[in-house]
Each structure stands twice: as C-alpha cells, then as structure tokens.
Scaffold this motif. Sequence first.
Motif, PDB file in Angstrom:
ATOM      1  N   ALA A  14       0.826  -1.219   0.000  1.00 32.65           N
ATOM      2  CA  ALA A  14       0.000   0.000   0.000  1.00 32.65           C
ATOM      3  C   ALA A  14       0.861   1.270   0.000  1.00 32.65           C
ATOM      4  CB  ALA A  14      -0.942   0.015   1.201  1.00 32.65           C
ATOM      5  N   PRO A  15       1.513   1.593  -1.131  1.00 28.96           N
ATOM      6  CA  PRO A  15       2.474   2.699  -1.177  1.00 28.96           C
ATOM      7  C   PRO A  15       1.977   4.036  -0.648  1.00 28.96           C
ATOM      8  CG  PRO A  15       2.604   1.417  -3.184  1.00 28.96           C
ATOM      9  CD  PRO A  15       1.443   0.872  -2.415  1.00 28.96           C
ATOM     10  N   VAL A  16       0.758   4.450  -1.015  1.00 29.29           N
ATOM     11  CA  VAL A  16       0.258   5.739  -0.529  1.00 29.29           C
ATOM     12  C   VAL A  16       0.089   5.708   0.985  1.00 29.29           C
ATOM     13  CG1 VAL A  16      -1.750   7.252  -0.500  1.00 29.29           C
ATOM     14  CG2 VAL A  16      -0.809   6.515  -2.666  1.00 29.29           C
ATOM     15  N   ALA A  17      -0.392   4.568   1.500  1.00 34.31           N
ATOM     16  CA  ALA A  17      -0.562   4.445   2.951  1.00 34.31           C
ATOM     17  C   ALA A  17       0.791   4.490   3.659  1.00 34.31           C
ATOM     18  CB  ALA A  17      -1.288   3.139   3.282  1.00 34.31           C
ATOM     19  N   VAL A  18       1.821   3.911   3.044  1.00 31.71           N
ATOM     20  CA  VAL A  18       3.162   3.940   3.644  1.00 31.71           C
ATOM     21  C   VAL A  18       3.709   5.362   3.654  1.00 31.71           C
ATOM     22  CG1 VAL A  18       5.565   3.258   3.309  1.00 31.71           C
ATOM     23  CG2 VAL A  18       3.772   1.545   3.177  1.00 31.71           C
ATOM     24  N   VAL A  19       3.605   6.049   2.516  1.00 30.80           N
ATOM     25  CA  VAL A  19       4.124   7.416   2.429  1.00 30.80           C
ATOM     26  C   VAL A  19       3.386   8.326   3.397  1.00 30.80           C
ATOM     27  CG1 VAL A  19       4.394   9.419   0.914  1.00 30.80           C
ATOM     28  CG2 VAL A  19       4.918   7.135   0.052  1.00 30.80           C
ATOM     29  N   SER A  20       2.087   8.107   3.529  1.00 33.42           N
ATOM     30  CA  SER A  20       1.280   8.959   4.411  1.00 33.42           C
ATOM     31  C   SER A  20       1.365   8.534   5.873  1.00 33.42           C
ATOM     32  CB  SER A  20      -0.186   8.919   3.956  1.00 33.42           C
ATOM     33  OG  SER A  20      -0.985   9.737   4.762  1.00 33.42           O
ATOM     34  N   GLY A  21       1.484   7.219   6.120  1.00 34.55           N
ATOM     35  CA  GLY A  21       1.388   6.737   7.489  1.00 34.55           C
ATOM     36  C   GLY A  21       2.656   6.215   8.126  1.00 34.55           C
ATOM     37  N   PHE A  22       3.585   5.647   7.323  1.00 33.91           N
ATOM     38  CA  PHE A  22       4.782   5.039   7.897  1.00 33.91           C
ATOM     39  C   PHE A  22       6.010   5.938   7.815  1.00 33.91           C
ATOM     40  CE2 PHE A  22       2.332   1.236   8.018  1.00 33.91           C
ATOM     41  CZ  PHE A  22       2.963   0.393   8.919  1.00 33.91           C
ATOM     42  N   ILE A  23       6.185   6.618   6.683  1.00 43.95           N
ATOM     43  CA  ILE A  23       7.347   7.496   6.544  1.00 43.95           C
ATOM     44  C   ILE A  23       7.393   8.553   7.642  1.00 43.95           C
ATOM     45  CG2 ILE A  23       8.313   9.335   5.083  1.00 43.95           C
ATOM     46  CD1 ILE A  23       7.905   7.561   2.683  1.00 43.95           C
ATOM     47  N   PRO A  24       6.249   9.177   8.017  1.00 44.74           N
ATOM     48  CA  PRO A  24       6.302  10.130   9.131  1.00 44.74           C
ATOM     49  C   PRO A  24       6.803   9.515  10.437  1.00 44.74           C
ATOM     50  CG  PRO A  24       4.285  10.449   7.891  1.00 44.74           C
ATOM     51  CD  PRO A  24       4.924   9.205   7.348  1.00 44.74           C
ATOM     52  N   PHE A  25       6.523   8.221  10.679  1.00 50.26           N
ATOM     53  CA  PHE A  25       7.006   7.581  11.895  1.00 50.26           C
ATOM     54  C   PHE A  25       8.509   7.319  11.830  1.00 50.26           C
ATOM     55  CE2 PHE A  25       2.534   6.747  12.762  1.00 50.26           C
ATOM     56  CZ  PHE A  25       2.498   6.967  14.133  1.00 50.26           C
ATOM     57  N   VAL A  26       9.002   6.988  10.648  1.00 53.70           N
ATOM     58  CA  VAL A  26      10.454   6.831  10.492  1.00 53.70           C
ATOM     59  C   VAL A  26      11.134   8.179  10.713  1.00 53.70           C
ATOM     60  CG1 VAL A  26      12.317   6.151   8.927  1.00 53.70           C
ATOM     61  CG2 VAL A  26      10.166   4.874   8.931  1.00 53.70           C
ATOM     62  N   ILE A  27      10.522   9.250  10.195  1.00 47.27           N
ATOM     63  CA  ILE A  27      11.055  10.595  10.421  1.00 47.27           C
ATOM     64  C   ILE A  27      10.974  10.952  11.903  1.00 47.27           C
ATOM     65  CG2 ILE A  27      10.657  13.053   9.957  1.00 47.27           C
ATOM     66  CD1 ILE A  27       9.711  12.255   7.155  1.00 47.27           C
ATOM     67  N   LEU A  28       9.901  10.545  12.558  1.00 46.44           N
ATOM     68  CA  LEU A  28       9.730  10.826  13.978  1.00 46.44           C
ATOM     69  C   LEU A  28      10.896  10.252  14.796  1.00 46.44           C
ATOM     70  CD1 LEU A  28       6.371  10.410  15.886  1.00 46.44           C
ATOM     71  CD2 LEU A  28       8.489   9.615  16.900  1.00 46.44           C
TER      72      LEU A  28
END
Length: 490
Positions: A42-56
């Motif tokens: 689910a690429p859009v879900a990852v960019v929207s939901g997971f990448i911010p957590f990696v940045i966090l």
Amino acid sequence: MTEERSTPGTNAQRGSQAGEAAHLSGHMSMWELLATVLAFSAPVAVVSGFIPFVILFDGPGAPAIFLCAMLLLLIFAVGFTTMTQYLPRPGGFYAYVTAGLGRVAGLGAAMLAIMGYLLLGFCTLPFFAVNVDALVRGTMGGPPIPWFFYAAACGAGSGILCFFRIDLSAKVLTVAMALETLVVVIFDTAVLRNGGPEGISLAPLGLTTMAAGSVGVSILFAVTCFLGFEATAIFREEVRDPERTVPRATYLAVLLIGLFYAFSAWMTVSAFGMSQVKAMATANPAGLFPHGMEMYVGRIASDALHILLATSQFAAVLSAQNILARYGMSLGIDGVFPRVLGRVHPKHQSPYVASATVSLTWLALGLIFVMLRTPPDLLYARVAGVGGFAILVLMLVTSGAIIAFFQRSDVSHAAGAARTLLAPAIATLGLAAVVYLAIANFPLLIGGSQGEANALVALTFCVFAAGAGYAAILRTLKPGIYRNIGRQIV
C-alpha cells in the motif's frame, strides 16, 4: 529419526505423485505481477502513514534508513531467487522452509505465513473504513456509518475479484498502483521544483545524518514497509515465463519499493526542512504528508489523497487475499487442511474455495471485534504489528532454510558460494537483528503495554510451534498426509 527433506533430484518424480490435478493458470506479465505484490505494501498508505514515523524516530536521516532496508532485502533476495529455480511449483515460504529444514519446520512456517498475511489483510479493513468514513463525513458531509459496513464492503469486493482468474485482479491492482504512484510522484516533483524552505540537500541520504537518530527502531519500521515483495514466488504458475519473470519481479519489487520510499522520504524532509521536519512529524505524524500535499500541490490534491488512501487499502486487501488463497490451496492439496481448499475453479482457474474461506474468516474476525467494541484505529495498530512481526520471523526462518538447502545439495557449486552461502548468511544476520529489534520494541510496534507485547510475541512463536507440532503428530498418526507436506512444491 532424521527428518526427511526433499532434494532437487526428486522434484520430477514427486511432482508426478501429488497435486497434478490442481493447477492454477494465468498470463500475468512481469509488471502485472509486480503490481499484484507491490499493492500489498500500500504505497500511498506507507508514504502517508509510515514514513512520518520513520522521520519521527530518525529525523532527516529517514531516506538513508529506507536505502539500508532496501540493501538488506536485496541481499535476502539473492538466495531467495537462486532457490526459486529449484522449486518449480508455487508455495512461497512454505516451499522454501520445507525444502531446507524439513516438513516439521515447513508446516510451522506455513501456519506462521497464514497468520501473518491473514492479520495484515484483516487489519487493513478497519483502516480502509476509517479513511472512507473521514472522506464521506469530512469531505462530502455525509452521515456517520459504522466502520464494519465499510470494511464488509471492502472485503466483499476483494472476495468477488479473487473468485475470478488472477488476470482480473492483476489489472485492477495495476491501475490502483499507477494512481497511487502518480499522486506521490506529483508531490515529490512539486517539492523538488520548489526546493522547500531550506533547499534540496543530499545530507538526508548520508550515513552521518542517519546515525544521529534512533536507527534501530527506524530500520524496524522501514523493513515492515517492504513486506509483500516475497510473494512473487507464490504466483509462479500464473505468470508468463516464470523462470525469468519471478526472479526479475522480486529484485524489481525491492528496488522500486526502496527507491520510491527513499525518494519520497527525502522530498518529505525537504518539504518541511531538515531542522523542522522531526518536530512536525512528532506533533502530527498522520497529518504530515496530507499537509505537505496541500502546501505544495493544493487542496484538491489533498482531497484526492483521501480517495487514493482508500483505493490503496482496498488493493492491499485484494493482494493479501490472493496470497492467502494460494497458501490455503497448497495446504489443501497436501491434505494438511481439508482437501476441498485445494480445488481450482474449472473456468476461472482460481483457488475459489480457499479464497471464500479467507473472506469468511475475515468476516468472523470482524464480528468478534465489533461485539468487543474495539475501536477500528486501535484494532489496526495491534493487528498490523502482530501480522508484520509474524512475516519478519518467517523471513528469518526462510533465510536459514535457504542456507541449509544449498549446504546439503550439490547444486550450490553450480550456483556459486556468493549466492548460496554468503548472501543468505548476511541476510540471516540482518534479519535476526531486525527481529530482535521488533521484540525489544514490540510495545511501540503495537501501541500497547509491555504485558500485551509479551503475550503477542509468545502467541506468534506458539503458532509456529503449533504448526510444527501438528506435523509431528501427522508423522506418527497419518504418515501418508505427512509425506504430502510440501510434496507438490518441492
């Protein structure tokens, strides 16, 4: 007694003994196969939901984290794709572990795979419902509808598509993937052209920037974003020229996922600036990407993002159901599960009984959680964490099985030590580290207490042990079925 394992020399004779009547067929191209397995992440879900957590957790070093995760999984893919040519029929991790570690471990792996994909597919249903509800009520001003009805509609749509031949699902997933990719590329391009508040810097791609954050937790979240790429081998019978298509699709899946997420993380960091992005991700991780989309592309694009989040999650459910149906079919053919699950539809060439069983299982799970009045966002977090952990453990076991398979066979000389020993050994060490990080940070992974984390980790290993124990019982009580474990695929 020494555990009987299959060897490459016995493939032909065993293939003639079991499973010949039940074969899938299809004409997927490499790009359709890629879309089918990439949709699971689910690429859009990852960019929207997971990448911010990696940045966090890692701040502006997030892009480098994704590149490191990509490198680890590319190394895993070396042994994985090398072994594919010696397992000429589908079966996924079930095939690999059975061939390398024997039937007892193989059945344990099969149960773990079913648990992982079942939970990851199921948890996407409430996630889909939450996003559709936000779209209907927030954007369209519609009425509130219980989440279960949205989830049921998503599951029903997936079940209908899985009834037909894989080609139809592949086409739907190809369109969904194209739209998902397009919206993220539009955002990335807009940020690249604008330059962001601090300009475009190469620093987020460097090891120094990455090392300044919480590398361990970040790697854990990044690796889970890749889950699904390994399913290329499951669709072996349904693609054109599988000997070439499956290995190519596996490498391309890892490369495309890794580069896509790394570049998108880089542009997300650039959109808010290296000095500010971690604070903004900490304050509102779920709103980081939508806010960036509105800033750089416009409100219409931000609204369209909500629609594509829903289609992304539907595609993930559809991909998961296709994977699960094929695991169920394999185990049905072997007689481990009821043999009715091994049936292939005479017209559509689909594992329709196994697919319907997945739909009914998801429906039953949904009703249980509705009766327990579990909030859908909490349901997603807990179930996704457990499902992802199960697949991580399974990848670790598979990596060890690849080493064992080649070390006891004479084909390792032809394939070369780099592909049959060195790369799998490095992958095993890397995946062991990721699994350790997952266990150490499990409360964070599921958003729960340490006690809940301990119980769910124990449950995951118990599922593997239960599958292995079931195989041991079959060896004693039903040796005919025991000998069938993995036979149609190794």
